[in-house]
Write a protein that holds these residues in place. Structure first.
Motif, mmCIF file in Angstrom:
data_model
loop_
_atom_site.group_PDB
_atom_site.id
_atom_site.type_symbol
_atom_site.label_atom_id
_atom_site.label_comp_id
_atom_site.label_asym_id
_atom_site.label_seq_id
_atom_site.Cartn_x
_atom_site.Cartn_y
_atom_site.Cartn_z
ATOM 1 N N UNK A 257 0.830 -1.208 0.000
ATOM 2 C CA UNK A 257 0.000 0.000 0.000
ATOM 3 C C UNK A 257 0.866 1.261 0.000
ATOM 4 N N UNK A 258 1.985 1.194 0.697
ATOM 5 C CA UNK A 258 2.899 2.343 0.713
ATOM 6 C C UNK A 258 3.435 2.612 -0.688
ATOM 7 N N UNK A 259 3.853 1.542 -1.382
ATOM 8 C CA UNK A 259 4.371 1.708 -2.750
ATOM 9 C C UNK A 259 3.300 2.236 -3.695
ATOM 10 N N UNK A 260 2.042 1.890 -3.406
ATOM 11 C CA UNK A 260 0.926 2.357 -4.237
ATOM 12 C C UNK A 260 0.425 3.733 -3.796
ATOM 13 N N UNK A 261 1.121 4.314 -2.810
ATOM 14 C CA UNK A 261 0.795 5.633 -2.268
ATOM 15 C C UNK A 261 -0.601 5.674 -1.635
ATOM 16 N N UNK A 262 -1.024 4.542 -1.130
ATOM 17 C CA UNK A 262 -2.284 4.465 -0.385
ATOM 18 C C UNK A 262 -1.942 4.590 1.094
ATOM 19 N N UNK A 263 -1.667 5.817 1.491
ATOM 20 C CA UNK A 263 -1.044 6.055 2.794
ATOM 21 C C UNK A 263 -1.954 5.704 3.973
ATOM 22 N N UNK A 264 -3.240 5.983 3.838
ATOM 23 C CA UNK A 264 -4.161 5.691 4.956
ATOM 24 C C UNK A 264 -4.183 4.202 5.255
ATOM 25 N N UNK A 265 -4.300 3.392 4.186
ATOM 26 C CA UNK A 265 -4.313 1.935 4.362
ATOM 27 C C UNK A 265 -2.975 1.424 4.895
ATOM 28 N N UNK A 266 -1.880 1.997 4.373
ATOM 29 C CA UNK A 266 -0.553 1.557 4.800
ATOM 30 C C UNK A 266 -0.344 1.805 6.294
ATOM 31 N N UNK A 267 -0.687 2.995 6.745
ATOM 32 C CA UNK A 267 -0.496 3.333 8.160
ATOM 33 C C UNK A 267 -1.351 2.433 9.045
ATOM 34 N N UNK A 289 10.447 -4.021 15.234
ATOM 35 C CA UNK A 289 9.582 -2.953 15.737
ATOM 36 C C UNK A 289 10.101 -1.598 15.277
ATOM 37 N N UNK A 290 11.401 -1.427 15.354
ATOM 38 C CA UNK A 290 12.006 -0.155 14.933
ATOM 39 C C UNK A 290 11.769 0.103 13.454
ATOM 40 N N UNK A 291 11.895 -0.936 12.630
ATOM 41 C CA UNK A 291 11.697 -0.773 11.187
ATOM 42 C C UNK A 291 10.272 -0.321 10.866
ATOM 43 N N UNK A 292 9.288 -0.980 11.489
ATOM 44 C CA UNK A 292 7.892 -0.632 11.211
ATOM 45 C C UNK A 292 7.582 0.782 11.712
ATOM 46 N N UNK A 293 8.073 1.105 12.894
ATOM 47 C CA UNK A 293 7.859 2.456 13.425
ATOM 48 C C UNK A 293 8.475 3.501 12.497
ATOM 49 N N UNK A 294 9.646 3.187 11.952
ATOM 50 C CA UNK A 294 10.309 4.101 11.018
ATOM 51 C C UNK A 294 9.498 4.283 9.739
ATOM 52 N N UNK A 295 8.944 3.166 9.217
ATOM 53 C CA UNK A 295 8.112 3.247 8.012
ATOM 54 C C UNK A 295 6.888 4.134 8.262
ATOM 55 N N UNK A 296 6.246 3.981 9.411
ATOM 56 C CA UNK A 296 5.065 4.787 9.744
ATOM 57 C C UNK A 296 5.430 6.262 9.848
ATOM 58 N N UNK A 297 6.563 6.534 10.474
ATOM 59 C CA UNK A 297 6.997 7.926 10.629
ATOM 60 C C UNK A 297 7.246 8.576 9.278
ATOM 61 N N UNK A 298 7.879 7.815 8.368
ATOM 62 C CA UNK A 298 8.153 8.343 7.030
ATOM 63 C C UNK A 298 6.860 8.693 6.301
ATOM 64 N N UNK A 299 5.875 7.793 6.397
ATOM 65 C CA UNK A 299 4.600 8.048 5.706
ATOM 66 C C UNK A 299 3.895 9.258 6.313
ATOM 67 N N UNK A 300 3.823 9.302 7.625
ATOM 68 C CA UNK A 300 3.087 10.363 8.301
ATOM 69 C C UNK A 300 3.747 11.733 8.136
ATOM 70 N N UNK A 301 5.093 11.726 7.955
ATOM 71 C CA UNK A 301 5.793 13.000 7.771
ATOM 72 C C UNK A 301 5.869 13.397 6.301
#
Length: 305
Positions: A257-267, A289-301
């Motif tokens: 979903x992140x690659x498809x830029x579907x940010x709401x679903x990805x988060x 845990x750190x990797x997933x948290x980092x991915x979420x932070x990147x999307x949200x920012x």
């Protein structure tokens, strides 16, 4: 002339014209044998090129034959402990693995690994691929403790190299699966049973994961999403909605979903994956845990694209 034919083979291979490439390499090989003899390093390199073509065509018997001949030439010309010998041993090990000869493959990978350590030193990143391959073989043999040792070695080497971040994530995934298998086996002896599988379908889900990974690498994100969704459905049904494998599949889906830029679903998927991982006893200091948290932070920012 032989080098020219070899270069022609390289051009055909770059265009995925494998049969034409093979003809060119065979012509080059014949000329090299007539002019410099069968034990020359050019003969070995041409044999390796031919082996790669046979491997791509899944003609593993032909590939094995030329790789073994190349290995013999390399050992005579370069010595048994040369790093190029290590590379050829790894190729041979891969063929044995494909043919289901896991013990022979393991010996090849270990020999290759030992040569690389001796030639390059213990901390060279090139050692990581051998270590990871050995770990995967031990997984296939059901020896998860041994697998974990080699995966940890691979991760130690990968985590210090920025461009190997993707490989480091793959190694962490394997480490987590090994840890879960180890804890599942321990649960039979009285450890809490939260990691025990609750049904069948694991092999098929692994197949779906592989399909999803392949589609994602090829850019077919919709097909990848379908494969991961099916794996998620089966795992929730057979292992329970809170199982660690469900968490990993949710993370895979989130990445699509992140690659498809579907940010709401990805988060949303990353949050659910993170919740399950923590619920299964993994702390915030765990690399996954750190990797997933980092991915979420990147999307949200907004820094993910």
């Amino acid at each position: 002339v032989a080098l020219t034919w070899n270069n022609i083979g390289e051009c055909h291979r770059a265009k995925n014209e494998y049969e034409k490439a093979l003809v060119a390499y065979e012509t080059s090989l014949c000329i090299f044998r007539e002019t410099v003899g069968g034990g020359h390093e050019h003969v070995a390199s041409t044999l390796l090129n031919m082996g790669e073509i046979h491997t791509k065509n899944q003609k593993y018997g032909f590939a094995m034959k030329v790789y073994e001949e190349a290995l013999m030439v390399q050992r005579c010309q370069l010595g048994s402990n040369h790093v190029e010998v290590s590379g050829t041993l790894k190729r041979i090990g891969f063929l044995h693995e494909k043919n289901g000869h896991l013990e022979t493959a393991l010996r090849c990978y270990k020999d290759a690994h030992e040569i690389r350590i001796a030639a390059l030193g213990e901390n060279h990143v090139d050692n990581a691929r051998c270590a990871h391959s050995i770990g995967i073989l031990y997984e296939k043999k059901g020896k998860y403790d041994e697998a974990l040792v080699y995966h940890k070695e691979a991760l130690r080497l990968y985590r210090h190299v920025a461009f190997e971040r993707k490989m480091a994530k793959q190694v962490r995934d394997h480490m987590m699966k090994c840890q879960l298998e180890i804890e599942s086996r321990q649960s039979v002896l009285g450890v809490p049973k939260r990691f025990l599988p609750r049904g069948k379908g694991s092999d098929y889900c692994t197949h779906l994961d592989a399909r999803g990974d392949s589609h994602a690498r090829g850019g077919d994100l919709e097909a990848a999403k379908i494969a991961y969704h099916e794996a998620l459905r089966i795992r929730r049904k057979t292992k329970g909605v809170g199982h660690m494998d469900v968490a990993l599949t949710l993370s895979n889906l989130a990445s699509i979903h992140k690659k498809m830029r579907e940010t709401t679903e990805a988060v949303a998927l990353y949050k659910e994956s993170l919740r399950l991982i923590r619920a299964n006893g993994f702390s915030d200091s765990h690399p996954y845990v750190k990797d997933i948290a980092s991915e979420m932070t990147q999307i949200q920012s907004g820094c993910a694209y």
